[in-house]
Design a protein around this motif. Structure first.
Motif, PDB file in Angstrom:
ATOM      1  N   GLU A  51       0.830  -1.210   0.000  1.00 23.68           N
ATOM      2  CA  GLU A  51       0.000   0.000   0.000  1.00 23.68           C
ATOM      3  C   GLU A  51       0.857   1.250   0.000  1.00 23.68           C
ATOM      4  OE1 GLU A  51      -3.032   0.446   2.888  1.00 23.68           O
ATOM      5  OE2 GLU A  51      -4.210  -1.221   2.096  1.00 23.68           O
ATOM      6  N   ASN A  52       1.875   1.259   0.864  1.00 21.79           N
ATOM      7  CA  ASN A  52       2.731   2.429   0.977  1.00 21.79           C
ATOM      8  C   ASN A  52       3.986   2.062   1.730  1.00 21.79           C
ATOM      9  OD1 ASN A  52       3.492   5.068   0.518  1.00 21.79           O
ATOM     10  ND2 ASN A  52       1.531   5.892   1.195  1.00 21.79           N
ATOM     11  N   ALA A  53       4.964   2.942   1.684  1.00 23.63           N
ATOM     12  CA  ALA A  53       6.215   2.725   2.406  1.00 23.63           C
ATOM     13  C   ALA A  53       6.768   4.070   2.826  1.00 23.63           C
ATOM     14  CB  ALA A  53       7.218   1.996   1.524  1.00 23.63           C
ATOM     15  N   ALA A  54       7.433   4.066   3.956  1.00 23.38           N
ATOM     16  CA  ALA A  54       8.113   5.256   4.457  1.00 23.38           C
ATOM     17  C   ALA A  54       9.512   4.844   4.874  1.00 23.38           C
ATOM     18  CB  ALA A  54       7.345   5.855   5.636  1.00 23.38           C
ATOM     19  N   ARG A  55      10.240   5.760   5.423  1.00 23.55           N
ATOM     20  CA  ARG A  55      11.629   5.485   5.782  1.00 23.55           C
ATOM     21  C   ARG A  55      11.753   4.327   6.773  1.00 23.55           C
ATOM     22  NH1 ARG A  55      15.581  10.311   6.840  1.00 23.55           N
ATOM     23  NH2 ARG A  55      14.505  10.774   4.929  1.00 23.55           N
ATOM     24  N   ASP A  56      10.802   4.209   7.691  1.00 25.37           N
ATOM     25  CA  ASP A  56      10.943   3.202   8.742  1.00 25.37           C
ATOM     26  C   ASP A  56       9.913   2.079   8.704  1.00 25.37           C
ATOM     27  OD1 ASP A  56       8.783   4.732   9.487  1.00 25.37           O
ATOM     28  OD2 ASP A  56       9.299   4.781  11.599  1.00 25.37           O
ATOM     29  N   HIS A  57       8.975   2.094   7.749  1.00 26.94           N
ATOM     30  CA  HIS A  57       7.958   1.044   7.724  1.00 26.94           C
ATOM     31  C   HIS A  57       7.361   0.856   6.334  1.00 26.94           C
ATOM     32  CE1 HIS A  57       5.456   4.653   8.093  1.00 26.94           C
ATOM     33  NE2 HIS A  57       4.496   3.935   7.514  1.00 26.94           N
ATOM     34  N   VAL A  58       6.682  -0.272   6.164  1.00 26.42           N
ATOM     35  CA  VAL A  58       5.932  -0.557   4.950  1.00 26.42           C
ATOM     36  C   VAL A  58       4.534  -1.000   5.375  1.00 26.42           C
ATOM     37  CG1 VAL A  58       6.784  -2.939   4.819  1.00 26.42           C
ATOM     38  CG2 VAL A  58       5.857  -1.865   2.783  1.00 26.42           C
ATOM     39  N   VAL A  59       3.531  -0.657   4.580  1.00 23.75           N
ATOM     40  CA  VAL A  59       2.159  -1.067   4.864  1.00 23.75           C
ATOM     41  C   VAL A  59       1.740  -2.068   3.789  1.00 23.75           C
ATOM     42  CG1 VAL A  59      -0.232  -0.322   5.131  1.00 23.75           C
ATOM     43  CG2 VAL A  59       1.631   1.179   5.883  1.00 23.75           C
ATOM     44  N   LEU A  60       1.361  -3.264   4.243  1.00 25.11           N
ATOM     45  CA  LEU A  60       0.837  -4.305   3.356  1.00 25.11           C
ATOM     46  C   LEU A  60      -0.621  -4.523   3.685  1.00 25.11           C
ATOM     47  CD1 LEU A  60       3.361  -7.313   3.300  1.00 25.11           C
ATOM     48  CD2 LEU A  60       3.148  -5.457   1.667  1.00 25.11           C
ATOM     49  N   SER A  61      -1.423  -4.907   2.679  1.00 24.67           N
ATOM     50  CA  SER A  61      -2.801  -5.294   2.948  1.00 24.67           C
ATOM     51  C   SER A  61      -3.053  -6.649   2.303  1.00 24.67           C
ATOM     52  CB  SER A  61      -3.791  -4.251   2.437  1.00 24.67           C
ATOM     53  OG  SER A  61      -3.752  -4.180   1.034  1.00 24.67           O
ATOM     54  N   ASP A  62      -3.657  -7.537   3.065  1.00 22.68           N
ATOM     55  CA  ASP A  62      -3.996  -8.871   2.590  1.00 22.68           C
ATOM     56  C   ASP A  62      -5.334  -8.766   1.869  1.00 22.68           C
ATOM     57  OD1 ASP A  62      -4.877 -11.480   2.242  1.00 22.68           O
ATOM     58  OD2 ASP A  62      -3.982 -12.164   4.110  1.00 22.68           O
ATOM     59  N   PRO A  63      -5.369  -8.978   0.538  1.00 23.16           N
ATOM     60  CA  PRO A  63      -6.619  -8.804  -0.203  1.00 23.16           C
ATOM     61  C   PRO A  63      -7.684  -9.832   0.169  1.00 23.16           C
ATOM     62  CG  PRO A  63      -4.891  -9.611  -1.660  1.00 23.16           C
ATOM     63  CD  PRO A  63      -4.266  -9.331  -0.342  1.00 23.16           C
ATOM     64  N   GLU A  64      -7.286 -10.979   0.708  1.00 23.72           N
ATOM     65  CA  GLU A  64      -8.254 -12.014   1.082  1.00 23.72           C
ATOM     66  C   GLU A  64      -8.974 -11.693   2.386  1.00 23.72           C
ATOM     67  OE1 GLU A  64      -6.451 -15.867   1.061  1.00 23.72           O
ATOM     68  OE2 GLU A  64      -5.681 -15.608  -0.986  1.00 23.72           O
ATOM     69  N   THR A  65      -8.244 -11.139   3.346  1.00 25.85           N
ATOM     70  CA  THR A  65      -8.829 -10.890   4.661  1.00 25.85           C
ATOM     71  C   THR A  65      -9.093  -9.411   4.933  1.00 25.85           C
ATOM     72  OG1 THR A  65      -6.683 -10.656   5.734  1.00 25.85           O
ATOM     73  CG2 THR A  65      -7.616 -12.891   5.602  1.00 25.85           C
ATOM     74  N   GLY A  66      -8.456  -8.526   4.161  1.00 25.65           N
ATOM     75  CA  GLY A  66      -8.574  -7.097   4.421  1.00 25.65           C
ATOM     76  C   GLY A  66      -7.656  -6.630   5.542  1.00 25.65           C
ATOM     77  N   GLN A  67      -6.941  -7.561   6.150  1.00 25.36           N
ATOM     78  CA  GLN A  67      -5.995  -7.236   7.236  1.00 25.36           C
ATOM     79  C   GLN A  67      -4.865  -6.376   6.691  1.00 25.36           C
ATOM     80  OE1 GLN A  67      -6.288  -8.623  10.499  1.00 25.36           O
ATOM     81  NE2 GLN A  67      -4.649  -7.268  11.107  1.00 25.36           N
ATOM     82  N   ARG A  68      -4.473  -5.360   7.455  1.00 29.63           N
ATOM     83  CA  ARG A  68      -3.347  -4.510   7.088  1.00 29.63           C
ATOM     84  C   ARG A  68      -2.224  -4.698   8.094  1.00 29.63           C
ATOM     85  NH1 ARG A  68      -7.542  -2.109   4.849  1.00 29.63           N
ATOM     86  NH2 ARG A  68      -7.251  -1.124   2.827  1.00 29.63           N
ATOM     87  N   TYR A  69      -1.010  -4.682   7.576  1.00 29.61           N
ATOM     88  CA  TYR A  69       0.174  -4.861   8.406  1.00 29.61           C
ATOM     89  C   TYR A  69       1.084  -3.652   8.240  1.00 29.61           C
ATOM     90  CZ  TYR A  69      -1.318  -9.730   7.919  1.00 29.61           C
ATOM     91  OH  TYR A  69      -2.049 -10.891   7.891  1.00 29.61           O
ATOM     92  N   VAL A  70       1.576  -3.142   9.346  1.00 27.07           N
ATOM     93  CA  VAL A  70       2.620  -2.122   9.333  1.00 27.07           C
ATOM     94  C   VAL A  70       3.876  -2.825   9.821  1.00 27.07           C
ATOM     95  CG1 VAL A  70       3.397   0.095  10.228  1.00 27.07           C
ATOM     96  CG2 VAL A  70       0.958  -0.290   9.800  1.00 27.07           C
ATOM     97  N   ILE A  71       4.850  -2.955   8.935  1.00 27.30           N
ATOM     98  CA  ILE A  71       6.059  -3.726   9.224  1.00 27.30           C
ATOM     99  C   ILE A  71       7.237  -2.769   9.290  1.00 27.30           C
ATOM    100  CG2 ILE A  71       7.533  -5.593   8.395  1.00 27.30           C
ATOM    101  CD1 ILE A  71       4.982  -6.464   6.736  1.00 27.30           C
ATOM    102  N   LEU A  72       7.990  -2.852  10.365  1.00 28.49           N
ATOM    103  CA  LEU A  72       9.159  -1.985  10.522  1.00 28.49           C
ATOM    104  C   LEU A  72      10.284  -2.438   9.593  1.00 28.49           C
ATOM    105  CD1 LEU A  72       9.265  -1.570  14.391  1.00 28.49           C
ATOM    106  CD2 LEU A  72       8.315  -0.008  12.686  1.00 28.49           C
ATOM    107  N   MET A  73      10.917  -1.495   8.925  1.00 25.11           N
ATOM    108  CA  MET A  73      12.008  -1.805   8.000  1.00 25.11           C
ATOM    109  C   MET A  73      13.161  -2.527   8.700  1.00 25.11           C
ATOM    110  SD  MET A  73      11.324  -0.781   4.906  1.00 25.11           S
ATOM    111  CE  MET A  73      10.471   0.433   3.936  1.00 25.11           C
ATOM    112  N   VAL A  74      13.415  -2.185   9.966  1.00 20.54           N
ATOM    113  CA  VAL A  74      14.543  -2.814  10.661  1.00 20.54           C
ATOM    114  C   VAL A  74      14.327  -4.311  10.859  1.00 20.54           C
ATOM    115  CG1 VAL A  74      15.248  -0.691  11.827  1.00 20.54           C
ATOM    116  CG2 VAL A  74      13.690  -2.262  12.980  1.00 20.54           C
ATOM    117  N   ASN A  75      13.087  -4.774  10.789  1.00 19.61           N
ATOM    118  CA  ASN A  75      12.803  -6.195  10.969  1.00 19.61           C
ATOM    119  C   ASN A  75      12.818  -6.978   9.661  1.00 19.61           C
ATOM    120  OD1 ASN A  75      12.482  -5.735  13.688  1.00 19.61           O
ATOM    121  ND2 ASN A  75      10.274  -5.574  13.581  1.00 19.61           N
ATOM    122  N   ILE A  76      12.875  -6.308   8.529  1.00 15.60           N
ATOM    123  CA  ILE A  76      12.821  -6.995   7.242  1.00 15.60           C
ATOM    124  C   ILE A  76      14.169  -7.616   6.913  1.00 15.60           C
ATOM    125  CG2 ILE A  76      12.508  -6.708   4.749  1.00 15.60           C
ATOM    126  CD1 ILE A  76      10.472  -4.508   5.370  1.00 15.60           C
TER     127      ILE A  76
END
Length: 121
Positions: A78-103
């Protein structure tokens, strides 16, 4: 714009001009609504932004978390910033904010845009 007088005359500190004016943005030129990103700046956040709407699988490790030491997220970027990325699961509608340091790494199911197409190539 004009310069304001200071105890050092029209200069701020000795040898440094004191000028007032509008703040200048800290970004490059804008093409088609997107900030131009020079090719040598292939930071992960820029790559993710260029690939909004594509399905990604993101592999993470979460230090000091015994429940989720490693986790895999799958969704549409969905979007990304310096410290995180936002993913959305099209099957469930669930959204995840994932920290870049954990990737650790990520994969895509289709070809990626790696640089902005500012020259119409």
């Amino acid at each position: 714009m004009g310069q304001m007088p200071t105890p050092y005359g029209k200069w701020g500190w000795p040898g440094m001009p004191f000028m007032m004016g509008p703040a200048q943005p800290l970004m490059g030129p804008v093409y088609g609504g997107q900030v131009a990103v020079p090719e040598e700046q292939s930071y992960l956040e820029n790559i993710l932004r260029l690939n909004r709407g594509k399905m990604a699988t993101i592999y993470t490790t979460n230090d000091n978390n015994p429940e989720w030491a490693a986790k895999v997220f799958r969704g549409e970027v969905e979007n990304a910033a310096r410290d995180h990325v936002v993913l959305s699961d099209p099957e469930t509608g669930q959204r995840y904010v994932i920290l870049m340091v954990n990737i650790d790494f990520l994969t895509f199911d289709e070809p990626l845009r790696y640089t902005p197409d500012i020259y119409g190539r």
